[in-house]
Design a protein around this motif. Sequence first.
Motif, short mmCIF file in Angstrom:
data_model
loop_
_atom_site.label_atom_id
_atom_site.label_comp_id
_atom_site.label_asym_id
_atom_site.label_seq_id
_atom_site.Cartn_x
_atom_site.Cartn_y
_atom_site.Cartn_z
N THR A 26 0.84 -1.19 0.00
CA THR A 26 0.00 0.00 0.00
C THR A 26 0.88 1.24 0.00
OG1 THR A 26 -0.14 0.13 2.41
CG2 THR A 26 -1.86 -1.14 1.28
N ASP A 27 0.28 2.33 -0.42
CA ASP A 27 0.95 3.62 -0.36
C ASP A 27 -0.15 4.66 -0.14
OD1 ASP A 27 2.97 5.52 -0.42
OD2 ASP A 27 3.13 5.56 -2.59
N GLU A 28 0.25 5.81 0.32
CA GLU A 28 -0.67 6.92 0.49
C GLU A 28 -0.16 8.10 -0.32
OE1 GLU A 28 -1.23 7.83 4.62
OE2 GLU A 28 -2.64 6.18 4.88
N VAL A 29 -1.08 8.85 -0.86
CA VAL A 29 -0.73 10.07 -1.58
C VAL A 29 -1.64 11.18 -1.06
CG1 VAL A 29 -2.24 9.56 -3.55
CG2 VAL A 29 -0.32 11.11 -3.84
N GLU A 30 -1.02 12.32 -0.80
CA GLU A 30 -1.76 13.47 -0.30
C GLU A 30 -1.76 14.53 -1.39
OE1 GLU A 30 -1.68 16.45 3.59
OE2 GLU A 30 -0.10 14.97 3.31
N VAL A 31 -2.94 15.03 -1.71
CA VAL A 31 -3.07 16.05 -2.75
C VAL A 31 -3.96 17.19 -2.24
CG1 VAL A 31 -2.72 14.44 -4.67
CG2 VAL A 31 -5.01 14.84 -3.82
N PRO A 32 -3.73 18.39 -2.75
CA PRO A 32 -4.59 19.51 -2.35
C PRO A 32 -6.05 19.28 -2.76
CG PRO A 32 -2.57 20.32 -3.33
CD PRO A 32 -2.61 18.84 -3.59
N ALA A 33 -6.96 19.47 -1.85
CA ALA A 33 -8.38 19.25 -2.11
C ALA A 33 -8.89 20.15 -3.24
CB ALA A 33 -9.19 19.48 -0.84
N GLY A 34 -8.38 21.36 -3.30
CA GLY A 34 -8.82 22.29 -4.34
C GLY A 34 -8.45 21.81 -5.74
N LEU A 35 -7.29 21.15 -5.87
CA LEU A 35 -6.91 20.60 -7.17
C LEU A 35 -7.81 19.45 -7.57
CD1 LEU A 35 -3.01 20.68 -7.12
CD2 LEU A 35 -4.58 22.18 -8.36
N LEU A 36 -8.20 18.64 -6.59
CA LEU A 36 -9.15 17.56 -6.89
C LEU A 36 -10.45 18.14 -7.42
CD1 LEU A 36 -8.78 15.00 -3.97
CD2 LEU A 36 -8.30 14.63 -6.39
N ASP A 37 -10.94 19.18 -6.76
CA ASP A 37 -12.17 19.84 -7.22
C ASP A 37 -12.00 20.43 -8.62
OD1 ASP A 37 -13.34 19.22 -4.79
OD2 ASP A 37 -13.00 21.21 -3.93
N LEU A 38 -10.82 20.97 -8.88
CA LEU A 38 -10.56 21.61 -10.16
C LEU A 38 -10.59 20.63 -11.32
CD1 LEU A 38 -9.70 24.27 -11.62
CD2 LEU A 38 -7.34 23.54 -11.23
N VAL A 39 -10.02 19.45 -11.14
CA VAL A 39 -9.92 18.51 -12.25
C VAL A 39 -11.03 17.47 -12.27
CG1 VAL A 39 -7.43 18.81 -12.49
CG2 VAL A 39 -8.30 16.96 -11.09
N ALA A 40 -11.86 17.43 -11.24
CA ALA A 40 -12.96 16.46 -11.20
C ALA A 40 -13.96 16.75 -12.31
CB ALA A 40 -13.66 16.51 -9.84
N GLU A 41 -14.51 15.69 -12.85
CA GLU A 41 -15.56 15.79 -13.87
C GLU A 41 -16.91 15.61 -13.18
OE1 GLU A 41 -15.25 16.08 -17.34
OE2 GLU A 41 -13.10 16.41 -17.14
N GLY A 42 -17.70 16.66 -13.15
CA GLY A 42 -19.03 16.56 -12.55
C GLY A 42 -18.95 16.21 -11.08
N ASP A 43 -19.67 15.15 -10.71
CA ASP A 43 -19.73 14.77 -9.30
C ASP A 43 -18.82 13.59 -8.97
OD1 ASP A 43 -21.15 12.85 -10.69
OD2 ASP A 43 -22.85 12.82 -9.31
N GLN A 44 -17.69 13.51 -9.67
CA GLN A 44 -16.73 12.44 -9.41
C GLN A 44 -16.24 12.46 -7.97
OE1 GLN A 44 -13.50 13.03 -12.23
NE2 GLN A 44 -13.84 10.98 -13.02
#
Length: 96
Positions: free
Chosen positions: A19-37
């Motif tokens: 296993t591994d963990e990755v931490e990403v900025p929440a705002g970037l997730l919102d920016l690149v998400a398609e619709g309600d992904q």
Amino acid sequence: MSDDVATVTLTIDADDDTTDEVEVPAGLLDLVAEGDQSSAETVGDVVLLSFASRAHHIVHHGHDADEELEAQEQHIMDLFEERFGVTFGEATGHQH
């Protein structure tokens, strides 16, 4: 200031029981998400896009790609098209 940025941590589980963990900025997730992904779906899209892009570069712009590597690149392109409904070339405007 970067300490004030909200993040999302995702856990990656592999078939080999690692296993591994990755931490990403929440705002970037919102920016690149398609619709309600979901966050996981969004990161999954980015991972597949990244692997397809890297494979394309290695095979078509690198050196000495053998048949096995070309088969791997073709398979990731098939997975890309299955997930996104368009070819890598159509999605990126980069076709050979």
